[in-house]
Every structure is written in structure tokens, then in C-alpha cells.
Design an enzyme around this catalytic site. Structure first.
Site, PDB file in Angstrom:
ATOM      1  N   LYS A   1       0.775  -1.346  -0.035  1.00  0.00           N
ATOM      2  CA  LYS A   1       0.150   0.017  -0.128  1.00  0.00           C
ATOM      3  C   LYS A   1       0.791   1.340  -0.009  1.00  0.00           C
ATOM      4  O   LYS A   1       1.934   1.232   0.552  1.00  0.00           O
ATOM      5  CB  LYS A   1      -1.087   0.051   1.119  1.00  0.00           C
ATOM      6  CG  LYS A   1      -2.124  -0.908   0.999  1.00  0.00           C
ATOM      7  CD  LYS A   1      -3.226  -0.886   2.127  1.00  0.00           C
ATOM      8  CE  LYS A   1      -4.173  -1.929   1.695  1.00  0.00           C
ATOM      9  NZ  LYS A   1      -5.142  -1.877   2.842  1.00  0.00           N
TER      10      LYS A   1
ATOM     11  N   ARG B   1      -3.177  -9.773   5.651  1.00  0.00           N
ATOM     12  CA  ARG B   1      -3.740 -10.037   4.372  1.00  0.00           C
ATOM     13  C   ARG B   1      -2.355  -9.600   3.511  1.00  0.00           C
ATOM     14  O   ARG B   1      -2.104  -8.240   3.610  1.00  0.00           O
ATOM     15  CB  ARG B   1      -4.798  -8.828   4.176  1.00  0.00           C
ATOM     16  CG  ARG B   1      -5.470  -9.304   2.810  1.00  0.00           C
ATOM     17  CD  ARG B   1      -6.909  -8.172   2.729  1.00  0.00           C
ATOM     18  NE  ARG B   1      -7.409  -8.615   1.557  1.00  0.00           N
ATOM     19  CZ  ARG B   1      -6.868  -7.702   0.365  1.00  0.00           C
ATOM     20  NH1 ARG B   1      -6.081  -6.891   0.501  1.00  0.00           N
ATOM     21  NH2 ARG B   1      -7.771  -7.878  -0.913  1.00  0.00           N
TER      22      ARG B   1
HETATM   23  C1  9MG Z   1      -9.981  -5.798  -0.176  1.00  0.00           C
HETATM   24  N1  9MG Z   1      -8.855  -5.135   0.766  1.00  0.00           N
HETATM   25  C2  9MG Z   1      -8.061  -4.124   0.391  1.00  0.00           C
HETATM   26  N2  9MG Z   1      -7.252  -3.871   1.331  1.00  0.00           N
HETATM   27  C3  9MG Z   1      -7.994  -4.565   2.538  1.00  0.00           C
HETATM   28  C4  9MG Z   1      -7.656  -4.657   3.870  1.00  0.00           C
HETATM   29  O1  9MG Z   1      -6.688  -3.682   4.368  1.00  0.00           O
HETATM   30  N3  9MG Z   1      -8.315  -5.266   4.551  1.00  0.00           N
HETATM   31  C5  9MG Z   1      -9.413  -5.942   4.188  1.00  0.00           C
HETATM   32  N4  9MG Z   1      -9.850  -6.409   4.867  1.00  0.00           N
HETATM   33  N5  9MG Z   1      -9.465  -5.939   2.744  1.00  0.00           N
HETATM   34  C6  9MG Z   1      -8.884  -5.369   2.168  1.00  0.00           C
END
Ligand code: 9MG
Length: 283
Positions: A224, A258
Site C-alpha cells: 500500500k 492480508r
Molecule cells: C480488499 N482489501 C484491500 N485492502 C484491505 C484491507 O486492508 N483489509 C481488508 N479486510 N480488505 C482489504
């Protein structure tokens, strides 16, 4: 603190070990340009690779959530996501579906999805009803605005208090529909209507979120812009920063990370846990 997560066909004791959620986008821009069949073929290859690399949950997304991304009609999202569920559901790994749309949630759960990951925190009319009677896990994320406008000018008086209050209200709405707490994870939503300063403040308060809401925290910082801001690197060069971010998230109280880069994250976790037992895994 009890940290069991019910995730459809699977159940996890998150106090024993954290989980790595691997990102599998099935949007046309994620893989080359060979159309639907080739996208599915590549998605299966990528999922199998993630499984070999030690992924715990695969998060399938049919609509880009990057800042400025256009919304996708429901029929198009279903056409992207459903074939992936059918192709991957017997691979022995829980499938999470990243969607805000009640229709997609409903169809995904019927097809065997184990988790619904909603960046909109189950706010769409019908979203809670779509998942209430299932046993799938739920990720309730905070977002200010929509993917189209969220990074225009994020504003908070106190970002940590406001995100916690939002998550508390959404968890109460789920509970009021009879949804068991052991199905729920919470997520501060890094980059979703937040400046770098907002993200950093939330990051340092994930343990507080976990304590105050009594629920496991899922964190997503992989590749990110926050990683870009901290390293000065463009998206292609954010692997090391993202792995660092995942480990730091676990040290700050998250229990699920994630990530795009499953092998690297799983290896880093193994090494950290072997050399500094209990630090990354918070035990
Ligand atoms: C779909 N998506 C993209 N970034 C995310 C994040 O930080 N958390 C979650 N739960 N989904 C995300």
C-alpha cells in the site's frame, strides 16, 4: 483472551498462531489479457502456489478497491468471482470473498465460501441478512468514503476513537442479527480514507482495538501507499517493506495479515517465531 475464529468449514485458534491471508484478485487487470478463461487458469495456478507456500486463507476479489477504482456491476463481479470459488473450493484452504455486495455474498456462501471480507463493514442494505444464517467468517472493515473518493481529503477529530466506535457499532449490528462473535474479525482499513499519519496512529493502536472490542484484528498493508511513503518506493519495490509491515502488525496485536507475497511473509514469520518466540505471535 479467547480468540477462536469460525470460518465456514474451518476453525482456528488464533491464540495459538496468527494467520496469513493471501490476496487473489480476479479482476481483468490482475492477469494478462487472455479473457475470462485465462484469468481463471492463472488464478488457479496462483492459488495452488499460495497453498504450497503456506497460505492459511485465500481472499478472492472481483472488484478493485484501489483508490479511484470504478464500481463494478453485480453481474460482472459474480462472473469473475463464482468460477474461482468453484475451481478452488476443494483445495483444502478456506476461501474468503472480498465483496460489499449482498448478492455476491449470498451466492458466494451458497457456493461454499468460508469467509466474507467486506471493506464496507456490512453497511449495504441486505448485507447482514446475506450472511446471518451462514457459518462463514466475517471481516468487518472501516472505510471513510468510498474507493472512488476516499483519499480526496480524509478527516477525523480522533482517528483511533472514531474507527473503534465505528467497528463497535458494526459488530453490535451483526450481533443484533444473531451472528456469533466467534465468526467476526475487525479491521481498521489501512489506506481506506486515511492519511499516512492516520494509518500510523491506527497501526500503533491495534492491540487497543483487540482489547476494547474483544475480537481478532485483521491488518492489510501489503504494497500500500503507506509502505511507499515509509520506504520511498514505488509499488514494484515494496516487498521488503510489506513483509516488515506484516510482522510489525502482528507485534502490534493483529492476528491475521492480508498479503500479496505469501512465501516471503510465511518465511519471515517462521524465522521470527523461531528466534524471538512469542513476539510475532503475541503469546
Ligand atoms: C480488499 N482489501 C484491500 N485492502 C484491505 C484491507 O486492508 N483489509 C481488508 N479486510 N480488505 C482489504
Amino acid at each position: 483472551m479467547r480468540q477462536y475464529l469460525q470460518c465456514g468449514r474451518f476453525g482456528y485458534d488464533l491464540a495459538r498462531r496468527p494467520l496469513v491471508m493471501g490476496i487473489l484478485n480476479v479482476t481483468p487487470d490482475s492477469f494478462s489479457d487472455g479473457g475470462r478463461y485465462q484469468t481463471l487458469e492463472f488464478a488457479v495456478e496462483r492459488a495452488e502456489r499460495m497453498i504450497r507456500d503456506g497460505v492459511d486463507i485465500i481472499d478472492i476479489g472481483g472488484e478493485s478497491t484501489r483508490p479511484g477504482s470504478p464500481a463494478v456491476p453485480v453481474h460482472e463481479e459474480l462472473a469473475r468471482v463464482m468460477p474461482a470459488i468453484y475451481a478452488l473450493r476443494e483445495l483444502g484452504v478456506p476461501l474468503s470473498i472480498d465483496t460489499c455486495k449482498p448478492e455476491v455474498m449470498r451466492e458466494a456462501v451458497i457456493a461454499g465460501a468460508d469467509m466474507i471480507n467486506d471493506i464496507n463493514g456490512f453497511r449495504a442494505p441486505g448485507a447482514i441478512e446475506a450472511v446471518a444464517d451462514a457459518d462463514c467468517g466475517l471481516c468487518v472493515m472501516h472505510m471513510q468514503g468510498t474507493p472512488q473518493d476516499m483519499q480526496a481529503s480524509p478527516q477525523y477529530d480522533d482517528v483511533v476513537d472514531e474507527v473503534i466506535a465505528f467497528l463497535r457499532e458494526r459488530v453490535a449490528a451483526l450481533a443484533a442479527a444473531g451472528i456469533a462473535r466467534e465468526r467476526i474479525t475487525i479491521d481498521p482499513g489501512f489506506g481506506f480514507g486515511k492519511t499516512v499519519e492516520h494509518n500510523v496512529a491506527l497501526f500503533r493502536n491495534m492491540e487497543r482495538m483487540r482489547r476494547e472490542l474483544g475480537l481478532p484484528v485483521l491488518a492489510g498493508v501489503s504494497r500500500k501507499s503507506m509502505i511507499g511513503a515509509l520506504t520511498g518506493r514505488s509499488v514494484e519495490g515494496r516487498l521488503a517493506g510489506s513483509v516488515g509491515g506484516a510482522l510489525a502488525a502482528l507485534a502490534q496485536g493483529a492476528r491475521i495479515v492480508r498479503v500479496h507475497d505469501v512465501a516471503e511473509t510465511v518465511d519471515a514469520l517462521k524465522v521470527w517465531e523461531a528466534l524471538a518466540p512469542g513476539v510475532a505471535t503475541n503469546t
